[in-house]
Design a protein around this motif. Structure first.
Motif, short mmCIF file in Angstrom:
data_model
loop_
_atom_site.label_atom_id
_atom_site.label_comp_id
_atom_site.label_asym_id
_atom_site.label_seq_id
_atom_site.Cartn_x
_atom_site.Cartn_y
_atom_site.Cartn_z
N ALA A 1 0.83 -1.19 0.00
CA ALA A 1 0.00 0.00 0.00
C ALA A 1 0.87 1.25 0.00
O ALA A 1 1.88 1.34 0.70
CB ALA A 1 -0.90 -0.01 1.23
N ALA A 2 0.46 2.23 -0.83
CA ALA A 2 1.27 3.43 -0.95
C ALA A 2 1.41 4.15 0.38
O ALA A 2 2.40 4.83 0.64
CB ALA A 2 0.64 4.36 -1.98
N ALA A 3 0.39 3.99 1.24
CA ALA A 3 0.44 4.69 2.53
C ALA A 3 1.52 4.12 3.45
O ALA A 3 1.94 4.78 4.39
CB ALA A 3 -0.91 4.59 3.22
N ALA A 4 1.95 2.89 3.17
CA ALA A 4 2.93 2.25 4.06
C ALA A 4 4.33 2.72 3.70
O ALA A 4 5.14 1.99 3.14
CB ALA A 4 2.84 0.74 3.95
N GLU A 5 4.62 4.00 3.99
CA GLU A 5 5.92 4.54 3.66
C GLU A 5 7.01 3.88 4.51
O GLU A 5 8.13 3.71 4.06
CB GLU A 5 5.92 6.05 3.87
N SER A 6 6.71 3.54 5.73
CA SER A 6 7.64 2.83 6.58
C SER A 6 6.86 2.19 7.72
O SER A 6 5.75 2.61 8.04
CB SER A 6 8.70 3.78 7.15
N ARG B 1 16.60 -5.18 0.53
CA ARG B 1 16.34 -5.57 -0.85
C ARG B 1 16.77 -7.00 -1.10
O ARG B 1 16.05 -7.78 -1.75
CB ARG B 1 17.08 -4.63 -1.81
N GLN B 2 17.95 -7.38 -0.61
CA GLN B 2 18.43 -8.74 -0.83
C GLN B 2 17.56 -9.76 -0.10
O GLN B 2 17.29 -10.85 -0.62
CB GLN B 2 19.88 -8.86 -0.39
N LEU B 3 17.10 -9.41 1.09
CA LEU B 3 16.24 -10.32 1.82
C LEU B 3 14.92 -10.53 1.08
O LEU B 3 14.46 -11.67 0.90
CB LEU B 3 15.97 -9.76 3.22
N LEU B 4 14.29 -9.45 0.63
CA LEU B 4 13.03 -9.56 -0.09
C LEU B 4 13.21 -10.32 -1.40
O LEU B 4 12.38 -11.15 -1.78
CB LEU B 4 12.45 -8.17 -0.35
N ALA B 5 14.30 -10.04 -2.10
CA ALA B 5 14.55 -10.72 -3.38
C ALA B 5 14.70 -12.22 -3.18
O ALA B 5 14.26 -13.02 -4.01
CB ALA B 5 15.79 -10.14 -4.05
N PRO C 1 11.66 -1.96 -0.57
CA PRO C 1 12.53 -2.24 0.58
C PRO C 1 12.58 -1.10 1.58
O PRO C 1 12.82 -1.32 2.77
CB PRO C 1 13.90 -2.49 -0.06
N GLU C 2 12.32 0.13 1.12
CA GLU C 2 12.35 1.27 2.04
C GLU C 2 11.29 1.17 3.12
O GLU C 2 11.45 1.74 4.20
CB GLU C 2 12.17 2.57 1.25
N GLN D 1 2.38 -4.68 8.77
CA GLN D 1 2.47 -3.29 8.34
C GLN D 1 3.00 -3.10 6.92
O GLN D 1 2.78 -2.03 6.33
CB GLN D 1 3.37 -2.51 9.31
N VAL D 2 3.71 -4.09 6.37
CA VAL D 2 4.41 -3.88 5.11
C VAL D 2 3.89 -4.77 3.99
O VAL D 2 3.71 -4.31 2.86
CB VAL D 2 5.93 -4.09 5.28
N LEU D 3 3.65 -6.04 4.27
CA LEU D 3 3.23 -6.94 3.20
C LEU D 3 1.87 -6.55 2.66
O LEU D 3 1.04 -5.97 3.38
CB LEU D 3 3.21 -8.38 3.71
N PRO D 4 1.60 -6.84 1.39
CA PRO D 4 0.32 -6.45 0.79
C PRO D 4 -0.86 -7.09 1.51
O PRO D 4 -0.73 -8.17 2.09
CB PRO D 4 0.44 -6.94 -0.66
#
Length: 397
Positions: free
Chosen positions: A40-45, A107-111, A120-121, A338-341
């Motif tokens: 979600a775009a709202a989940a900036e961090s 990034r490496q973890l998600l990839a 990743p941010e 909080q982060v995953l879709p």
């Protein structure tokens, strides 16, 4: 011994280190087709729960090299390297906000999990309590070493590290070179060479005993007359404990068996991998904190808990948590929520409860055994924590 691989939606974010038996393949859960959509775009961090103790949390990083050992996974790389985040009780209103992790680490973890579409941010910019350059609080404090699970980095234990620090502990969270997917060592982000090489029972046992050697070296560099940390005087070297998740929990037991400076230990949901010898750990206190499922209840599929229990001759507890999964005891549930879709399944036990339980029981354990404070929470079941089960007869000296 055969321990089943467990893959949960919550663990999909952080490479599932819930390997079972030595030699078992690492589980690598991926989102089902159609679920890897943009967060979600709202989940900036994301934001970790705030620490609850009276101290602010300072943090500094140390890059340590043990010139007495070659790296066990990549010998051609040279001497053994360790990264240590030192969290320390600090004065409020000093320092600047510390980063959670680097974007490249995340990034490496998600990839590695096929989650490239998750920014990743959203994780690397997670809001935390730690502050860089904070002025240290006065006094001398117990030291707790934290070791992460196999394939994940030290930052996954930040919520626990900050809570302990806010309650008056110095905490050293350790990254062991080449044992995590994407761990920053200065300007380099090291790959997980051990993921490809740790395939046998002997290799996993060596991994655990290697962590014990790493911890002894860290203690050497944090205490004594040639300490690498400028505020080493804050550490009371007679009050040292260790906790770890998964293979890091086995490492805590191995460190206690090998180094008498470690006075108390916690294994959070890790197979012991032969870490505790028949002679035990010198009667020092130890707590096993795990999932309340077919794996870690008495008689569970991870038989190392039943085998190790009678070897723990001192004060001990065997606690399991209802609806927990392997990564309940880390920061992962926070990111799962909080982060995953939204299409991604959520962990059964909420992030708030996961963090609260892990913090409460680990802090109570160290408060009792390093600060010698009464802790009724450890005496039996609590109405405030109905998820927590006390297993086996309790010894309550």
């Amino acid at each position: 011994m055969t321990r089943l691989l467990r893959t949960t939606a919550a663990a999909a974010l952080a490479l599932c280190a819930a390997f079972a038996a030595p030699g078992a393949a690492l589980a690598s859960p991926h989102a089902a087709p159609g679920t890897r959509v943009r967060a979600a775009a709202a989940a900036e961090s994301a934001q970790l729960p705030r620490a609850t103790g009276p101290y602010a949390v300072g943090r500094t990083s140390l890059h340590l090299t043990d010139h007495g050992r070659k790296d066990p996974w990549v010998p051609e790389a040279g001497d053994r390297e360790l990264m240590v985040d030192v969290f320390y009780p600090a004065r409020r209103g000093t320092g600047t906000p510390a980063p959670y992790a680097t974007t490249e680490e995340i990034r490496q973890l998600l990839a590695s999990q096929g989650l490239e579409s998750v920014p990743p941010e959203a994780m690397s910019r997670t809001r935390i309590d730690s502050r860089v350059g904070a002025r240290p609080a006065g006094g001398r404090h117990p030291l707790v070493v934290l070791s992460p699970g196999f394939t994940v980095a030290r930052y996954t234990l930040t919520a626990l590290a900050e809570e302990l620090t806010s309650r008056g502990y110095v905490v050293a969270a350790v990254d062991h070179a080449y044992e995590a997917v994407g761990a920053a060592f200065g300007d380099r982000v090291l790959p997980c060479a051990a993921c490809e090489k740790a395939k046998t029972p002997e290799a996993f046992h060596n991994l655990v005993t290697g962590r014990a050697k790493d911890v002894s070296f860290v203690l050497d560099r944090l205490t004594g007359p040639r300490a690498a940390w400028p505020y080493a005087r804050m550490i009371d070297e007679k009050r040292i404990g260790m906790a770890g998740h998964s293979i890091g929990g086995a490492g805590a037991a191995a460190a206690m068996a090998a180094d008498g400076r470690v006075r108390a230990g916690v294994n959070m949901d890790g197979a012991f991998q032969g870490a505790v010898p028949a002679g035990g750990i010198g009667g020092r206190p130890f707590m096993m904190l795990g999932t309340d499922d077919a794996m870690h209840r008495p008689g569970g599929q991870d038989t190392s808990w039943d085998e190790t229990w009678p070897r723990l001759g001192g004060w001990k507890r065997w606690l399991t948590v209802d609806r927990a999964d392997h990564f309940t005891f880390t920061d992962v549930p926070v990111f799962a929520e909080q982060v995953l879709p939204p299409s991604f399944p959520r962990p059964e036990l909420s992030a708030d409860r996961s963090v609260a339980i892990t913090r409460a029981y680990t802090a109570a354990f160290f408060d009792r055994h390093l600060k010698h404070l009464p802790q009724p929470l450890l005496d039996g079941p609590s109405p405030a924590n109905p998820e927590v089960r006390f297993n086996n007869p309790l010894n309550t000296p």
